[in-house]
Design an enzyme around this catalytic site. Structure first.
Site, PDB file in Angstrom:
ATOM      1  N   LYS A   1       0.816  -1.163  -0.083  1.00 46.43           N
ATOM      2  CA  LYS A   1       0.024   0.129   0.120  1.00 46.43           C
ATOM      3  C   LYS A   1       0.811   1.014   0.063  1.00 46.43           C
ATOM      4  O   LYS A   1       2.040   1.161   0.388  1.00 46.43           O
ATOM      5  CB  LYS A   1      -0.797   0.168   1.348  1.00 46.43           C
ATOM      6  CG  LYS A   1      -2.280   0.777   1.043  1.00 46.43           C
ATOM      7  CD  LYS A   1      -3.335  -0.123   0.209  1.00 46.43           C
ATOM      8  CE  LYS A   1      -4.473   0.588   0.085  1.00 46.43           C
ATOM      9  NZ  LYS A   1      -5.489  -0.113  -0.383  1.00 46.43           N
TER      10      LYS A   1
ATOM     11  N   ASP B   1      -6.832   4.433  -4.848  1.00 49.17           N
ATOM     12  CA  ASP B   1      -7.668   4.174  -3.627  1.00 49.17           C
ATOM     13  C   ASP B   1      -8.299   5.509  -3.184  1.00 49.17           C
ATOM     14  O   ASP B   1      -8.405   6.327  -4.187  1.00 49.17           O
ATOM     15  CB  ASP B   1      -6.609   3.887  -2.324  1.00 49.17           C
ATOM     16  CG  ASP B   1      -7.254   3.352  -1.210  1.00 49.17           C
ATOM     17  OD1 ASP B   1      -7.575   4.008  -0.085  1.00 49.17           O
ATOM     18  OD2 ASP B   1      -7.393   1.972  -0.886  1.00 49.17           O
TER      19      ASP B   1
END
Length: 452
Positions: free
Chosen positions: A127, A167
């Site tokens: 991430k 995201d």
């Protein structure tokens, strides 16, 4: 003995990573959920897997300097946490939001590792992101920021190494600027980023995938109890991609959605959310949800300032099913009590870790069906991997083909979580099933590959 070993791991990460409360929460959930596995097989202690699996393989922090439209220099922090590559190249999104810090990125990367394992696809967990917020910025400012961000990140990514995606705060506009800069720096047109435009290597249904996948998971969960989504009254927090396409698919399957939210407030529309208006406000005009109430006078806009003390308005609206689809820890104990009191039968997590631990405990104690994000939220990354496959073969599948594959992947994820829960005598606890199934695949791969 198991509790003591878990406590020791948690104490270690708190000493090594101070101030990262979201990361602690994610680790606590996983380690406590897999206790039945740890009790049945000592090899995970023998190979010291618990201590190894909670430490990222690589953590990258970098400066992102850019010039705003006034000619002034601005500086943000950039992050990429490459958490685990035991089952494939790193895969996980980039989040641009002022709340992003190392603890948030580590929690997201840790969760992503097991979520990716549940898909059955060969992708590891990662991430990244920045504390830059694209809201209120011009296209040129966003472009300059993205170009500066990628000028550092490109050194650490690649189609067989690490494949970022979008995201919160990173949509197709941001992906375009990031990919353009990567291509300029490397001279390569490859599948290094997913969520691309369909005209330049993207996959149909990628934008819809997380929301659609969440609904498909809820559908499979209800089937176990001879129930369906048809006729159910639902509330969906958020109004980004996940929420919008959760709402769209719920409507397609005969459910009624009466509320959604954004960072400033909640819309309650007793007659049902109008998806066309919502898309126009959020995807085209990028406005506050308060604009929805102007278009639909029979709806009610509840400003954030008027939320219940310590709670969130959307969870206090009576519903059959709640879909938390905005951000972490958005549904707390006060909210959970309101959902139970008002007759909610299911909470299906569309966001990453959106329900606080005490709220989860309360929901489970009151026999609310609970679909954990690690499983229910996996549709987006699954379709990202499908985009990688298309890029590798230089093909593009139709929307219908991708949607069929997505539906089957979500069905398989549910079966894996449900059957694993049954195997460990926790047939109604998908938190246990999903965590054990994901952990086991990653941990067993680490053992097979030696001291990685």
């Amino acid at each position: 003995m198991i509790d003591n070993k878990i406590s020791k791991v948690l104490n270690n990460i708190k000493e090594q990573s101070p101030g990262q409360k979201e990361f602690y929460q994610a680790v606590y959930e996983v380690l406590n959920a897999i206790k039945p596995l740890l009790a049945s097989d000592s090899k995970y202690f023998d190979y010291n897997i618990l201590n190894r699996i909670v430490i990222p393989e690589r953590t990258i922090i970098f400066k992102v300097s850019w010039v705003d439209d006034n000619g002034e220099f601005q500086t943000n922090l950039g992050y990429r946490v490459q958490f685990n590559s035991a089952i494939g190249p790193y895969k996980g999104g980039l989040r641009f939001h002022e709340s992003v810090n190392l603890g948030v990125v580590k929690f997201l990367g840790f969760e992503q590792t097991f979520k990716n394992a549940l898909t059955g696809l060969q992708i590891g967990g990662a991430k990244g992101g920045s504390n830059f917020n694209p809201k209120g910025k011009s296209d040129n400012e966003v472009m300059r920021f993205c170009q500066s961000f990628m000028s550092e990140l490109y050194k650490y990514i690649g189609q067989n190494r690490d494949v970022p995606a979008g995201d919160i705060g990173v949509g197709q506009r941001e992906i375009g600027y990031l990919f353009g800069q990567y291509k300029r720096l490397t001279g390569e047109f490859d599948g290094v980023i997913t969520g691309k435009g369909v005209n330049w290597g993207g996959s149909f249904a990628r934008k819809q995938a997380t929301g659609y996948g969440s609904v498909y998971f809820a559908q499979e969960h209800l089937k176990v109890y001879n129930d369906s989504l048809e006729g159910k009254t639902c509330v969906v927090s958020g109004s980004g991609n996940v929420a919008i396409y959760t709402i769209e698919k719920l409507l397609n399957l005969g459910a009624k959605v009466i509320a959604c939210s954004d960072s400033q407030g909640t819309i309650y529309h007793k007659n049902g959310i109008d998806i066309a208006s919502l898309k126009a406000i959020k995807e085209i005009n990028r406005e506050s949800l308060s604009a929805y109430a102007k278009l639909h006078p029979d709806s009610q806009y509840i400003d954030k300032a008027h939320y219940p003390n310590g709670g969130h308005a959307i969870w206090h609206i009576p519903c059959d099913i709640a879909f938390p689809s905005a951000t972490q820890n958005e549904l707390n104990l006060l909210d959970a009590k309101a959902l139970v009191k008002n007759g909610c039968i299911m909470v299906n997590e569309g966001a990453n870790m959106p329900t606080t631990p005490d709220a989860i405990d309360y929901l489970m104690q009151n026999n609310i069906l609970f679909s954990p994000a690690k499983a229910a939220n996996a549709g987006g990354v699954a379709t990202s991997q499908l985009e990688m496959s298309q890029n590798a073969s230089m093909m593009q599948w139709s929307f219908e083909d991708v949607d069929i594959k997505l539906r089957q992947i979500m069905k398989n994820i549910f079966k894996k979580a449900y059957n694993t829960a049954k195997e460990y005598n926790s047939d109604k606890n998908l938190i246990v099933g999903a965590n054990i199934a994901g952990f086991k695949k990653v941990a067993d791969s680490m053992i097979d590959q030696g001291s990685i």
